[in-house]
Design an enzyme around this catalytic site. Structure first.
Site, mmCIF file in Angstrom:
data_model
loop_
_atom_site.group_PDB
_atom_site.id
_atom_site.type_symbol
_atom_site.label_atom_id
_atom_site.label_comp_id
_atom_site.label_asym_id
_atom_site.label_seq_id
_atom_site.Cartn_x
_atom_site.Cartn_y
_atom_site.Cartn_z
ATOM 1 C CG LEU A 1 -1.915 -1.099 1.574
ATOM 2 C CD1 LEU A 1 -2.605 -0.947 2.550
ATOM 3 C CD2 LEU A 1 -2.949 -1.220 -0.158
ATOM 4 C CG ASP A 2 0.147 4.396 -2.913
ATOM 5 O OD1 ASP A 2 1.421 3.585 -3.387
ATOM 6 O OD2 ASP A 2 -0.540 4.470 -3.597
ATOM 7 C CE LYS A 3 6.483 8.219 4.463
ATOM 8 N NZ LYS A 3 7.719 9.048 4.921
ATOM 9 C CB THR B 1 -2.445 3.822 0.657
ATOM 10 O OG1 THR B 1 -2.631 4.614 -0.336
ATOM 11 C CG2 THR B 1 -3.956 3.073 1.127
ATOM 12 C CG HIS C 1 1.036 5.819 -7.028
ATOM 13 N ND1 HIS C 1 1.231 4.981 -5.322
ATOM 14 C CD2 HIS C 1 2.063 6.577 -7.117
ATOM 15 C CE1 HIS C 1 2.297 5.387 -5.309
ATOM 16 N NE2 HIS C 1 2.919 6.636 -6.494
#
Length: 260
Positions: free
Chosen positions: A106-108, A110, A196
């Site tokens: 997961l993105d930082k 998110t 993303h």
């Protein structure tokens, strides 16, 4: 599970210390196998058959561990990093010694559902592009998300690099108002995991995601009782459902019911 493995490896894997510390426990006469004192920490043992104790405490061996984490913002989905805090840094030592890794990322910025395990086979099945494991996200999006957006996502949209996504299901929970600054609230189910991807899909229809949270992956649903940064082990039912749904040869369906 392997039939046999070194005693020091088994004890290290179950939290009794490093190999040098376990060697010291053996030297002190604190380790027994089938009620016999062990003199060599490198002896081969069968964890499914042999009874192993350390200072009278029975050793319960597990080869794999499965953790559901509600990943908070600001933490990266990696096992180690020289600058940022990782999801592994959130674990107690009793779980970290199993050396689990995040299944996907997961993105930082998110938050939400992230599975941590040391079961490489299950991780491979969940991440395999041919399995098309569905992932559902809750998002807050600037502006008014419309049914036209939902129809575009159902067809697949072209990302900034030209890649056309698989059909995705967009459920509009609340429509925002760009004039008042009110955001739209949506749930989006995608069948792949491009870099993303959710943010880029909304960029493709001229909108910007301002908050993103993953709420499900395959059959696994985020436990609503887990606050960001908290985790728990999967229940037997959750694990069985994951294993069955992602066993070899299992068909996975798109959100529109189309078999891939």
């Amino acid at each position: 599970m392997k039939a046999t493995l070194r005693l020091d490896k088994l004890l290290s894997h179950t939290g009794f210390g490093s190999r040098s510390e376990i060697k010291l426990l053996v030297k002190k006469g604190l380790v027994m196998v089938n009620d016999r004192l062990v003199k060599d920490s490198g002896v081969q043992v069968n964890p499914g058959r042999d009874r192993i104790t350390v200072d009278g405490e029975a050793v319960q061996y597990r080869e794999f561990i499965y953790l559901m984490l509600n990943k908070p913002q600001g933490v990266i989905s990696a096992t180690e990093d020289t600058r940022d805090r990782t999801v592994i840094d959130l674990l107690d030592a009793s779980h970290a010694h199993f050396e689990p890794f995040p299944v996907g990322r997961l993105d930082k910025d998110t938050e939400g559902l992230l599975l941590l395990t040391n079961d490489g086979k299950l991780a491979h099945n969940l991440l395999s592009p041919r399995k098309h494991v569905p992932k559902t996200y809750f998002a807050e999006v600037e502006g008014a998300v419309t049914e036209e957006d939902a129809e575009a996502f159902a067809r697949g949209v072209a990302l900034d690099d030209g890649y056309v996504t698989m059909p995705a299901r967009l459920n509009i929970l609340a429509t925002g108002n760009p004039h008042t600054g009110q955001v739209s609230k949506i749930e989006l189910t995608i069948m792949e995991g491009k870099f993303h991807q959710v943010k880029r899909m909304f960029q493709a229809v001229g909108k910007r995601v301002v908050f993103l949270k993953r709420i499900s992956m395959g059959t696994l649903l985020l436990d609503e009782h887990l606050s960001p940064g908290e985790y728990r082990e999967l229940s037997e039912t959750e694990l069985l459902q994951l294993q069955q749904a992602n066993a070899g040869g299992t068909d996975i369906h798109t959100p529109n019911g189309i078999r891939e």
